[in-house]
Design a protein around this motif. Structure first.
Motif, PDB file in Angstrom:
ATOM      1  N   CYS A   1      55.468  78.146  52.442  1.00 28.03           N
ATOM      2  CA  CYS A   1      55.021  78.521  51.379  1.00 28.03           C
ATOM      3  C   CYS A   1      55.696  79.893  50.919  1.00 28.03           C
ATOM      4  N   CYS A  40      49.412  75.318  49.131  1.00 23.20           N
ATOM      5  CA  CYS A  40      50.099  76.601  49.319  1.00 23.20           C
ATOM      6  C   CYS A  40      49.895  77.784  48.594  1.00 23.20           C
ATOM      7  N   CYS A  42      46.877  78.213  47.574  1.00 28.10           N
ATOM      8  CA  CYS A  42      45.551  78.916  48.108  1.00 28.10           C
ATOM      9  C   CYS A  42      45.729  79.762  49.364  1.00 28.10           C
ATOM     10  N   SER A  43      46.881  79.328  50.057  1.00 28.63           N
ATOM     11  CA  SER A  43      47.341  80.122  51.345  1.00 28.63           C
ATOM     12  C   SER A  43      47.726  81.387  50.799  1.00 28.63           C
ATOM     13  N   SER A  46      45.234  83.744  49.242  1.00 27.01           N
ATOM     14  CA  SER A  46      44.061  84.476  50.294  1.00 27.01           C
ATOM     15  C   SER A  46      44.586  84.919  51.502  1.00 27.01           C
ATOM     16  N   ALA A  47      45.452  84.450  52.018  1.00 21.02           N
ATOM     17  CA  ALA A  47      46.005  85.035  53.496  1.00 21.02           C
ATOM     18  C   ALA A  47      46.841  86.414  53.078  1.00 21.02           C
TER      19      ALA A  47
END
Length: 69
Positions: A1, A40, A42-43, A46-47
């Motif tokens: 990602c 990807c 969302c990752s 958020s992360a």
């Protein structure tokens, strides 16, 4: 990602609180990632949002709605 993170560079001014709306390039990059790899996206939002200095995670989480995703 992480390779797709470059597509979100136009979003920096918005997520840093320097712009009131995301740039058109930001939204097109966001939509491109959402179309090709939504997990990807969302990752990335958020992360990574909370771990990058100067990034307002609340604004980052608002990006999909601001870009009409």
């Amino acid at each position: 990602c992480n390779g797709q993170l470059n597509q979100l560079i136009p979003c920096l001014s918005y997520v840093q609180g320097q712009a009131t709306q995301p740039a058109q390039g930001c939204c097109s990059g966001l939509k491109s990632i959402a179309g090709s790899n939504p997990a990807c996206l969302c990752s990335l939002i958020s992360a990574n949002a909370g771990s990058i200095p100067g990034i307002n995670s609340t604004l980052a989480l608002e990006l999909p709605a601001k870009c009409n995703l």
